[in-house]
Design an enzyme around this catalytic site. Structure first.
Site, short mmCIF file in Angstrom:
data_model
loop_
_atom_site.label_atom_id
_atom_site.label_comp_id
_atom_site.label_asym_id
_atom_site.label_seq_id
_atom_site.Cartn_x
_atom_site.Cartn_y
_atom_site.Cartn_z
CE LYS A 279 43.74 46.44 44.45
NZ LYS A 279 43.27 45.37 45.36
CD GLU A 364 37.98 30.65 43.04
OE1 GLU A 364 37.65 31.85 43.17
OE2 GLU A 364 38.68 30.24 42.07
NE ARG A 392 36.15 30.93 38.75
CZ ARG A 392 37.05 31.85 38.45
NH1 ARG A 392 37.48 32.68 39.39
NH2 ARG A 392 37.55 31.94 37.24
#
Length: 615
Positions: A279, A364, A392
């Site tokens: 990243k 989730e 979700r």
């Protein structure tokens, strides 16, 4: 700065005409352009810098858009947008009427699947691959998924299904959390090319046929192959799913990326390529702090993101402070997040109470059921979650928490419109989908202090509760340190007027008060979407000609609908104007502009009331 190669590229077909030795300087130009562009417009940054070479290699090897390329989440899709004809529009990124921050089907034929939530790419690409097979069309389907998104069960469900059906699919794991380990070097790159090559595959296929009638020998050879691959690869887990695993390879080595992808392109069946990237690659400040540079506001590239001057605390910060204070007061409290520690305000809690902090990954559904299990044993779980992500885990919310009436607190951040992230991240529906669930209480704070006190109130209740609050800052109310439990199911009058009563639920109380000044209307801060203050509703209905409900939630099924149900149950006929989010997805842009577009600023509320009741 000049971009001699990038200036010649308008679509991926132009990219595919380049010589292979031109790809490395192209990557340098593309990375420099991203730094220039995103530093001016803001947006997702570190993940895009890390995906430059991978994006170039994918479009160079595959015949997009005929070959389908599906990005997971879409945080890393900016290089893809630049290479697919949208470079000139990059300054409009995430602005009203401009480019979306995520792939969007309506925006480009190269955006084959609309994303924003994680872990959907493998399932979508597998569906596309099966559809191509059923229609007799020959194309390659590629899913690019990050290591974070691979923590979600949906990704593994798709892997199991695609591997079982022998789907012609390539999954690229963009692993940007792991530093490039020693085995990702020249020899490992050679091994990846070898394993993905035609000779190896032909030998493997022929050998399997020869040995299929000699089961013991066949099993010995299979185990030997796995053992040899295991010496140089991190795992053969994906082989068990039915995928041919290749990697890990250096995701910034274009030569290896291109040659490996070319080999894999020639193969059929489920293929899995493990790519390691960094990243923030190429910009030292982002490399050093990829979390800080994950999503940025405009900044100066030379010195990076300047520290912001202190301002009033956001709702997220109010929650984080409350969580720590509540944990000091009650040892039963545990905090849970599905991979959103920073976004949900749990950084300090994680540092101060590590034994009571749980980051379950992008999972989730598990977060909610895990909280239910903790609650069964007498603990008091607080699930910090965005409104859009709670969607979700709806089945778990109903079946595992509410049905058993377990005291789990849902701290629902990003309720209402969220601005630049757009409809994939907007919390437009939580009042509607929560208030229909038995045992559930839904609290709607109008300011910062109410947010703190409502969180405390919810924590004291022996049932499932949800406190919904918006992104960003509130009106600037003074936050009281002391905890005060609010009366359950009771609202309050904020202004007494005539003829019109505005019943405000949550974040739009200030526009309601401003509109009421112009109309000389009554304003009630309703506070609770469930249980509704029916007594206050009936009192206002009896003393006013018209009622207006106001909420930053979908009108359909929202708090206004609760008011209508209460009036109907009491046999009261009263004209009611429901104001809230319209029955459409509200696009990305500045939050204040979007609220005004929906008629939910003070001027819009006043205008709607005058028009509805001819005032």
């Amino acid at each position: 700065m000049p971009y001699p190669l990038l200036d010649t590229l308008h679509l991926p077909a132009d990219l595919r005409r380049l010589e292979s030795e031109q790809l490395k300087p192209l990557a340098q130009e593309l990375r420099a352009f991203l730094l220039e562009s995103v530093s001016q417009s803001g947006g997702h940054f570190a993940s895009n810098l890390g995906a430059v070479e991978l994006t170039i290699a994918l479009h160079y090897v595959f015949n997009t858009p005929d070959d389908r390329l599906v990005w997971d989440v879409g945080h890393q899709s900016y290089p893809h947008k630049v290479l697919t004809g949208r470079r000139e529009r990059m300054p409009t990124m995430r602005k009203y009427g401009g480019l979306a921050g995520f792939p969007k089907r309506e925006e480009s034929e190269y955006d084959t699947f609309g994303v924003g939530h994680s872990s959907t790419s493998i399932g979508a690409a597998a569906g596309m691959a099966e559809a191509s097979k059923l229609k007799g069309e020959r194309r390659k389907c590629v899913a690019v998924i990050g290591d974070g998104a691979m923590t979600a069960g949906q990704a593994f469900e798709a892997l199991f299904n695609a591997g079982d059906k022998d789907t012609d699919l390539l999954v690229v794991l963009n692993d940007n959390e792991m530093s490039i380990s020693p085995n990702v070097g020249a020899f490992n790159a050679y091994l990846a090319k070898l394993i993905s090559g035609r000779f190896y595959q032909g030998f493997r296929s022929t050998g399997a046929k020869v040995l299929e009638n000699v089961p013991p020998l066949h099993e010995l050879v299979r185990r030997g192959e796995e053992h040899m691959k295991g010496l140089f690869s991190p795992s053969t887990l994906f082989e068990e799913f039915g995928f041919h695993y290749v990697g890990p390879i250096d995701g910034h080595d274009l030569d290896t990326l291109v040659s490996t992808l070319q080999n894999l392109k020639s193969l059929s069946g489920p293929q899995f390529l493990h790519v390691v990237t960094k990243k923030g690659q190429g910009y030292k400040l982002a490399e050093g702090d990829p979390v800080k540079y994950h999503a940025v506001t405009p900044f100066t590239p030379a010195d990076g993101m300047a520290a912001k001057a202190a301002s009033k605390p956001s709702y997220t910060q109010i929650f984080g402070e409350w969580l720590c204070d509540m944990a000091e007061a009650d040892a039963r409290l545990v905090g849970i997040t599905p991979a959103m520690r920073e976004g949900s305000g749990l950084v300090e809690f994680a540092q101060r109470f590590p034994e009571r902090y749980y980051d379950v990954g992008i999972a989730e559904q598990h977060a909610v059921t895990f909280a239910a299990g903790l609650a069964c044993e007498g603990l008091k779980p607080v699930v910090a979650i965005y409104s859009t992500f709670l969607q979700r885990a709806y089945d778990q919310l109903i079946h595992d928490v509410a049905l058993q009436n377990l005291p789990v607190v849902f701290a629902i951040d990003r309720a209402g419109l969220v601005g630049a992230d757009g409809p994939t991240h907007a919390g437009s529906f939580d009042i509607s989908f929560l208030r229909c669930i038995p045992n559930m209480a839904v609290l709607c704070p109008a300011d910062e202090n109410e947010c703190r006190q409502m969180l405390y109130t919810a924590f004291q209740m022996d049932q499932p509760t949800a406190v919904r609050y918006p992104r960003g800052t509130g009106p600037g109310a003074q936050v009281e340190k002391a905890f005060t439990a609010l009366p359950v199911g009771k609202g309050e009058l904020r202004r007494r007027g005539q003829r019109v009563a505005i019943l405000s639920f949550g974040s739009l109380l200030m526009p309601a008060l401003k509109a009421a000044e112009a109309l000389d209307a009554t304003v009630a801060n309703m506070r609770w979407a469930k249980p509704l203050d029916v007594a206050l509703v009936l009192e206002l209905a009896a003393s006013h000609d018209y009622l207006v409900t106001l909420e930053e939630n979908a009108i359909m099924g929202g708090a206004g609908s609760a008011v209508l149900e209460a009036l109907n149950a009491a046999g009261v006929a009263k004209r009611v104007l429901q104001l809230g989010l319209p029955d459409r997805y509200v696009d990305h842009g500045d939050p204040a502009l979007l609220l005004a577009e929906c008629g939910l600023d003070a001027a819009g509320v006043e205008a709607s009331i005058r028009k509805a009741f001819a005032l």
